[in-house]
Design a protein around this motif. Structure first.
Motif, PDB file in Angstrom:
ATOM      1  N   THR A  83       0.832  -1.204   0.000  1.00  0.00           N
ATOM      2  CA  THR A  83       0.000   0.000   0.000  1.00  0.00           C
ATOM      3  C   THR A  83       0.867   1.255   0.000  1.00  0.00           C
ATOM      4  O   THR A  83       2.009   1.224   0.453  1.00  0.00           O
ATOM      5  CB  THR A  83      -0.913   0.029   1.237  1.00  0.00           C
TER       6      THR A  83
ATOM      7  N   VAL B  68      -1.928  -1.135  -3.748  1.00  0.00           N
ATOM      8  CA  VAL B  68      -3.039  -0.197  -3.552  1.00  0.00           C
ATOM      9  C   VAL B  68      -2.463   1.208  -3.393  1.00  0.00           C
ATOM     10  O   VAL B  68      -1.861   1.528  -2.366  1.00  0.00           O
ATOM     11  CB  VAL B  68      -3.872  -0.554  -2.300  1.00  0.00           C
ATOM     12  N   GLY B  69      -2.608   2.025  -4.430  1.00  0.00           N
ATOM     13  CA  GLY B  69      -2.183   3.420  -4.335  1.00  0.00           C
ATOM     14  C   GLY B  69      -0.696   3.609  -4.117  1.00  0.00           C
ATOM     15  O   GLY B  69      -0.284   4.538  -3.429  1.00  0.00           O
TER      16      GLY B  69
ATOM     17  N   CYS C 219      -8.737   4.612  -4.618  1.00  0.00           N
ATOM     18  CA  CYS C 219      -8.472   3.475  -3.723  1.00  0.00           C
ATOM     19  C   CYS C 219      -9.717   3.086  -2.927  1.00  0.00           C
ATOM     20  O   CYS C 219     -10.064   1.908  -2.841  1.00  0.00           O
ATOM     21  CB  CYS C 219      -7.360   3.806  -2.742  1.00  0.00           C
TER      22      CYS C 219
END
Lengths: 602, 172
Positions: free
Chosen positions: A234, A302-303, A347
């Protein structure tokens, strides 16, 4: 002024809004700007006056809705706005003059661009008729900022200002956030144009995609459900997406059981006390995070953006894993690492879509995978040797964490070893608590960022973890904190070196310490006192806890000069050009040289 | 010892539809320099009655991953409405206009005029010792014509760069 604008005092005119004739007043460009900022809910403007913004400063005089924070250097204004934005989730606003005002702010703008921080930067410009004539304090601000802003404008008519400001805030805060610059010539600030309280009429041309496509979501769920060794990787995108993304990430982790690692920018999205937290990954990440990335069969990004500080040597990066990449910026997909399933979207929205499709599925049994991770954890990659003669910098951070964690502090940093030690040894449990210059790596970021964060979070304990070299890059902002009575704390890990430069010279240039020694350091305690701060020196380990406690207990701003071991290095480390599996841990032999290929990497 | 490595490259024709606002061409050209991409040719003109929208055709070359990044980076600019990679999207027409000045006397002059006829190049200016030919076509046709004219007294070449469009009834 010619025929282009009417420069008359407050003059009521009729004009047309959507076929209806309404009466409205004319206002100066400067006034329209201030009204537009107030409409956006701007609380603070971080700035510094100068010739080309005097009309705007006059419009701000006595303005009660917007508080102007006078910095001591324009770079400080941009970083303070970043700190405010990062810690509150709201856009930061900067106001600087033309020429040197704009160029001084540029470092902070570039910093916000690389770390995706929403800023709206207002720069003054020489009058329209003088543009291009090498006028006093003229710089091609739009040209200079072109590639370090998400978008920029040169406004040539005050009638355009309301719509430009409205769009600038939309662009800065939606999609992948970033800095937007509005350059306003002085005559445009003075000239009059119609003003109406109605929302400005403008085209809606910016509409980033925020929802993932449903077939992508289903495929993602299937890939996650089938993985035997998944990992959630992340990044800052989770923080930027807002607190909902953080909550959804935690929910997805709970349902899937996947271990979580994070980039430098993403710290805080996942709580550091969760048993499935692996710590930060990358060049100075933990052994378990990097090994788990390398050995995983599925990476769910994620992001984050597969930055070179995260991947290490690209051809050896996670060779056997499939990759899902969730990102709101299409240009982040396949930029450095090819992925199997890109999902373009916000997200929070994409995580919610994935959770909806996931429903009541059962996760794979990950016992075997977690057993392997435990063996990597046993290497205790963040451990460091005790030292009887000097304070180990890692220990100083550990104590700082222990003594402040109950207060849920906001931590900013400068750039260098101290930044990495803070990332490794300070632990975060919620988003918007960790402010650091990740992408651009800007020394001098931490103090102004702490000032911005303190303004946005007046009741929080805000600490800038600094190094002796970095802190001097925007040291003038001590005065800003004094002026606005901001109780920010600076915790300097003073090793009398540009420690990270020295570490790289040790590793790659046979310890030829070219210009990395911090000679002629000021007495930081006296410096603090000169600015009306409290100064505390910690010279021995026995003074560490008491010194930190005195810093916390003092109601005003404090500099702590914490004299640490001069030669401690930051480990673990993936050396330049190496793979995740080739980490150097404390105690490994590291002095030496490197081949040119490795030296050439950033 | 380290040496700079080069990857296999492809030529792509991209069309970019943009808001016709101040500085947009500089933004696009600057994006290519800032990120180290190549521009082989670039044409731009507004295409709407109210001059609000311009169409830019860019010919670029680079490794496939870089072409994909160029596409994504162009789309990231706020004033950019649409980017179409003509080379990716199927058969397309590409045309370029060139003005070619040739000077010479006697046999060479006659030969130049005869070859211009074969290429359907139109003389748009003439003196007793020179011609300017106007020629439209795909870039390689113009390349060939210029190469022949080099032997017959080529003086000067001006080219517009490529304009391209997808074949068939659909809008790209």
């Amino acid at each position: 002024m010619g025929a282009r604008f009417r420069m008359l005092p407050d003059w009521r005119v009729w004009h047309r809004v959507e076929k209806e004739w309404v009466v409205s007043e004319e206002r100066s460009g400067a006034n329209i700007l201030v009204e537009s900022l107030a409409k956006q809910g701007v609380e603070f403007v971080f700035g510094y006056p100068g010739g080309a913004v005097l009309p705007i400063y006059d419009a701000l005089f006595g303005e009660e809705r917007i508080r102007h924070i006078l910095v001591r250097h324009e770079a400080g204004a941009a970083h303070a706005a970043e700190g405010y934005a990062r810690s509150t989730g709201k856009p930061g606003v900067v106001l600087v003059t033309s020429g040197p005002g704009a160029t001084n702010a540029m470092t902070g703008i570039a910093d916000a661009f690389l770390d995706s921080i929403p800023l709206v930067v207002i720069t003054g410009q020489v009058p329209t008729a003088l543009i291009g004539s090498d006028a006093f304090q003229e710089a091609d601000t739009v040209g200079i900022s072109r590639h370090c802003t998400k978008h920029n404008y040169l406004v040539k008519d005050p009638a355009d200002l309301a719509a430009v400001v409205d769009e600038a805030f939309q662009i800065a805060t939606t999609g992948r956030p970033g800095p937007v610059l509005i350059d306003i010539p002085k005559d445009v600030q003075i000239a009059m144009a119609a003003w109406s309280d109605a929302p400005p009429q403008r085209r809606q041309r910016y509409a980033p995609r925020t929802q993932g496509a449903s077939e992508e979501i289903e495929q993602a769920v299937e890939m996650i459900a089938g993985a035997r060794a998944p990992i959630l990787y992340t990044g800052g995108g989770v923080i930027n997406s807002g607190p909902r993304a953080t909550a959804l990430l935690r929910e997805l982790q709970k349902k899937t059981g996947a271990p979580v690692t994070s980039t430098l920018m993403g710290l805080g999205a996942f709580p550091a006390d969760n048993p499935d937290w692996l710590g930060m990954l990358g060049m100075h990440g933990t052994y378990e995070a990097n090994m788990a990335m390398n050995q995983s069969d599925l990476i769910v990004c994620v992001g984050a953006r597969f930055d070179d500080r995260v991947t290490g040597r690209l051809d050896a990066f996670a060779p056997n894993s499939r990759k899902i990449h969730i990102d709101i910026d299409r240009s982040s997909i396949n930029k450095t690492v090819p992925v199997d399933l890109p999902i373009i979207g916000d997200c929070a929205q994409v995580l919610e879509q994935i959770l909806d499709v996931w429903g009541d599925r059962k996760a794979q049994d990950l016992t075997g995978w977690k057993g392997r991770i435990d063996t990597w954890r046993e290497r205790k990659s963040l451990s460091f040797p005790a030292n009887a003669d000097a304070i180990m910098p890692q220990l100083a951070i550990e104590r700082l964490f222990e003594l402040t964690k109950d207060k849920d502090p906001i931590i900013s940093t400068e750039v260098g070893q101290h930044q990495m030690w803070a990332a490794q040894h300070f632990h975060f449990f919620s988003p918007n608590k960790w402010l650091t210059s990740g992408g651009l790596g800007t020394m001098g970021y931490g103090l102004p960022a702490a000032i911005g964060a303190q303004l946005g979070n007046p009741d929080s304990l805000v600490i800038d973890v600094a190094g002796d070299a970095s802190i001097q890059m925007n040291i003038q902002e001590l005065g800003t904190a004094t002026q606005y009575r901001l109780p920010v704390k600076i915790f300097i890990l003073n090793n009398e070196w540009m420690g990270m430069v020295r570490q790289w010279q040790e590793l790659t240039y046979e310890s030829r310490y070219s210009n990395s020694y911090s000679d002629s350091l000021p007495d930081f305690v006296k410096l603090a006192e000169a600015y009306g701060w409290k100064g505390i020196r910690i010279a021995k380990e026995s003074e560490l806890d008491a010194g930190i406690q005195a810093m916390i207990d003092y109601p005003g701003p404090v500099i702590v000069d914490c004299c640490v071991h001069n030669e401690a290095n930051c480990f673990p480390m993936i050396p330049s050009g190496a793979a995740h599996t080739e980490m150097i841990l404390y105690g490994d032999t590291v002095a030496g040289t490197m081949d040119d290929e490795a030296k050439a990497l950033v | 010892m380290m040496h700079i490595k080069h990857e296999a490259e492809e030529r792509h024709v991209l069309t970019v539809t943009v808001d016709n606002e101040a500085g947009i061409l500089a933004k696009i050209a600057g994006l290519f320099t800032a990120r180290g991409y190549n521009i082989d040719s670039l044409t731009v003109a507004d295409i709407t009655e109210n001059h609000a929208v311009s169409r830019i055709t860019i010919v670029t070359h680079g490794p496939p991953s870089q072409i994909d990044q160029i596409h994504a980076q162009l789309e990231r600019l706020v004033p950019v409405h649409k980017v179409v990679d003509l080379t990716e999207s199927g058969p397309f027409v590409q045309r370029e206009l060139a003005l070619i000045k040739v000077a010479g006397m006697g046999e060479k002059r006659v030969e130049a005029l005869r070859i211009a006829d074969v290429f359907r190049a139109k003389p748009v200016d003439t003196s007793t010792s020179s011609f300017i030919f106007e020629l439209t076509g795909a870039p390689d046709k113009i390349d060939t014509f210029v190469a022949i004219m080099r032997e017959l007294g080529l003086v000067e070449v001006g080219r517009t760069g490529v304009v391209g469009m997808i074949r068939g009834a659909e809008e790209a």
